[in-house]
Scaffold this motif. Structure first.
Motif, mmCIF file in Angstrom:
data_model
loop_
_atom_site.group_PDB
_atom_site.id
_atom_site.type_symbol
_atom_site.label_atom_id
_atom_site.label_comp_id
_atom_site.label_asym_id
_atom_site.label_seq_id
_atom_site.Cartn_x
_atom_site.Cartn_y
_atom_site.Cartn_z
ATOM 1 N N THR A 1 50.643 37.786 32.193
ATOM 2 C CA THR A 1 49.425 38.395 31.650
ATOM 3 C C THR A 1 48.587 39.059 32.741
ATOM 4 O O THR A 1 47.631 39.771 32.432
ATOM 5 C CB THR A 1 48.561 37.345 30.933
ATOM 6 O OG1 THR A 1 48.032 36.417 31.894
ATOM 7 C CG2 THR A 1 49.365 36.593 29.889
ATOM 8 N N LEU A 2 48.937 38.816 34.004
ATOM 9 C CA LEU A 2 48.184 39.384 35.112
ATOM 10 C C LEU A 2 48.647 40.806 35.403
ATOM 11 O O LEU A 2 49.758 41.199 35.024
ATOM 12 C CB LEU A 2 48.364 38.520 36.355
ATOM 13 C CG LEU A 2 47.905 37.065 36.246
ATOM 14 C CD1 LEU A 2 48.255 36.317 37.530
ATOM 15 C CD2 LEU A 2 46.423 36.975 35.962
ATOM 16 N N ALA B 1 49.663 41.837 40.959
ATOM 17 C CA ALA B 1 49.220 40.509 41.378
ATOM 18 C C ALA B 1 50.331 39.797 42.141
ATOM 19 O O ALA B 1 51.431 39.625 41.609
ATOM 20 C CB ALA B 1 48.804 39.685 40.170
ATOM 21 N N LEU C 1 43.149 36.683 43.440
ATOM 22 C CA LEU C 1 42.375 36.465 42.211
ATOM 23 C C LEU C 1 40.879 36.560 42.487
ATOM 24 O O LEU C 1 40.126 37.160 41.702
ATOM 25 C CB LEU C 1 42.716 35.098 41.615
ATOM 26 C CG LEU C 1 44.151 34.910 41.106
ATOM 27 C CD1 LEU C 1 44.402 33.448 40.765
ATOM 28 C CD2 LEU C 1 44.424 35.791 39.892
ATOM 29 N N ARG D 1 39.904 40.233 43.168
ATOM 30 C CA ARG D 1 39.976 41.052 41.955
ATOM 31 C C ARG D 1 38.985 40.593 40.888
ATOM 32 O O ARG D 1 38.814 41.259 39.874
ATOM 33 C CB ARG D 1 41.398 41.049 41.391
ATOM 34 C CG ARG D 1 42.452 41.659 42.305
ATOM 35 C CD ARG D 1 41.994 42.954 42.955
ATOM 36 N NE ARG D 1 43.041 43.595 43.725
ATOM 37 C CZ ARG D 1 43.375 43.312 44.971
ATOM 38 N NH1 ARG D 1 42.719 42.344 45.616
ATOM 39 N NH2 ARG D 1 44.331 43.950 45.596
ATOM 40 N N GLU E 1 37.775 36.133 34.332
ATOM 41 C CA GLU E 1 38.581 37.357 34.503
ATOM 42 C C GLU E 1 40.048 37.131 34.167
ATOM 43 O O GLU E 1 40.699 37.980 33.547
ATOM 44 C CB GLU E 1 38.452 37.851 35.939
ATOM 45 C CG GLU E 1 39.079 39.204 36.203
ATOM 46 C CD GLU E 1 38.288 40.355 35.609
ATOM 47 O OE1 GLU E 1 38.887 41.430 35.409
ATOM 48 O OE2 GLU E 1 37.084 40.175 35.357
ATOM 49 N N PHE E 2 40.583 35.955 34.560
ATOM 50 C CA PHE E 2 42.027 35.749 34.449
ATOM 51 C C PHE E 2 42.426 34.509 33.651
ATOM 52 O O PHE E 2 43.618 34.285 33.440
ATOM 53 C CB PHE E 2 42.647 35.650 35.852
ATOM 54 C CG PHE E 2 42.426 36.867 36.696
ATOM 55 C CD1 PHE E 2 43.082 38.052 36.415
ATOM 56 C CD2 PHE E 2 41.553 36.832 37.779
ATOM 57 C CE1 PHE E 2 42.884 39.187 37.191
ATOM 58 C CE2 PHE E 2 41.345 37.962 38.566
ATOM 59 C CZ PHE E 2 42.007 39.138 38.267
#
Length: 381
Positions: free
Chosen positions: A264-265, A269, A313, A316, A365-366
């Protein structure tokens, strides 16, 4: 064994330079004193904390309940065997001083672990590793004082469940360890350096710094010097004049997630497939130049585990190097996104608030919650 009449605040004894004084502070200068002291504390059911180098500790500003035991045990014993050397090292020895000793005496196996702060006893607790070497590759056994039995026992490394920055002895995010015990000494199995050369260089950044190819062997002293220079460039070698070094090193561990979540990243990444959650540490470049491809998952296969880069991470999630919350005296290092630093006069609450902010931004965010690496005393994230 001695008790300090006036306990020192932990801000004087930790590299983050925060934390108040405990109710009591005691010091043990050899293993027998340490065993006697801890046995008494445990018999009285008194809260206790053992403090070695203080390089991986975040302590509360209003002090610590119970007793803090300063581990100051010293000693290195050497046993030469036909093809290797066994070093038995007391837990209170300084880790980097031990590495320097092995380099000076022509032993290879931990030269790339130069510059890591803290005591020898802390090394197996979080299975330290850097620049292509990891403690688990040379650790033969540890001597423990077991909390449950109260006995001194020597435990082979295979029983410590050593993984990525973890073991059965480590407290995770303030939670109790799977096995409550205190490390008294460690046994390391090292090799005589042939022609004074290191083990094969196994880390690309180190190879570039040495101007050699991966797999080459170079003089031990050159490896140590290069590693210290690399760590210094990232603010990871304590320097009283450089506020960027007043930290606990990497504050967050690289998260290990399922490959489904990793997919999903964004494609860029950094990530690295692992066979299991406790596979050896792998270097993750922030530019995504290596290890970014995840093989397809077979229909009948177990979910693949993937290690991500916590630094990527954080960056970003719009948290740059040098970031600080308004009015705070804590900040992200200007050299290394994973280091939370005391810019001068910061409190434990300043550090904790910044850590929580980083966690919340990355999670928003993640969908990934970063786990803190330091031992938390009297404070929660």
């Amino acid at each position: 064994m001695s008790e300090l009449s006036e306990p020192r605040p932990l801000r004087e004894l930790t590299t983050l330079a925060v934390g108040g004084a405990p109710e009591r502070m005691l010091q043990a200068d050899d293993a027998e004193e340490l065993v006697d002291l801890l046995t008494e504390l445990w018999a009285d059911d008194e809260p206790w904390t053992v403090l070695g180098g203080g390089s991986n500790t975040l302590a509360a500003d209003d002090g610590i309940e119970g007793a803090v035991v300063l581990m100051r045990t010293r000693g290195i014993e050497r046993v030469d065997e036909p093809d290797s050397v066994l070093l038995r090292v007391q837990a209170g020895e300084n880790w980097d001083a031990l590495v320097a000793h092995t380099v000076e005496t022509g032993l290879t196996g931990i030269e790339a672990l130069s510059g890591i702060p803290g005591s020898v006893g802390a090394a197996p607790i979080q299975n330290i590793g850097a620049y292509g070497q990891e403690l688990s590759s040379v650790l033969e056994s540890v001597e423990l004082l077991d909390y449950e039995s109260g006995e001194r026992v020597r435990v082979p490394a295979t029983e410590l469940e050593l993984g990525y920055r973890s073991s059965v002895l480590k407290r995770h995010g303030g939670e109790p360890a799977a096995r409550e015990a205190v490390v008294l000494s460690v046994d390391l199995r090292l090799a005589p350096a042939e022609d004074g050369l290191s083990r094969p260089v196994a880390y690309s950044q180190l190879a570039r710094a040495l101007d050699v190819e991966l797999g080459d062997r170079v003089p031990l002293e050159q490896v140590r010097e290069a590693v210290l220079a690399l760590r210094s460039s990232k603010g990871m070698v304590l320097d009283a004049a450089d506020r960027d070094t007043h930290s606990a090193g990497s504050f967050f561990t690289n998260p290990i997630v399922t490959d489904q979540l990793a997919r999903t990243l964004p494609a860029e990444a950094p990530r690295w497939p692992l066979a299991t959650a406790d596979a050896a540490d792998t270097v993750l470049p922030l530019d995504g130049s290596a290890g970014t491809e995840i093989p397809p998952l077979a229909a009948d296969a177990e979910p693949q585990l993937v290690k991500l880069s916590a630094a990527w991470l954080i960056e970003r999630a719009s948290i740059p190097r040098g970031f600080a919350l308004p009015g705070s005296r804590a900040g992200i290092s200007t050299k290394h996104t994973l280091a939370l630093t005391n810019r001068g006069g910061a409190t434990a609450d300043d550090i904790a608030s910044l850590a929580r902010f980083v966690q919340s931004r990355v999670q928003a965010e993640f969908g990934i919650l970063l786990r803190p690496e330091p031992v938390l005393l009297g404070i929660e994230l």
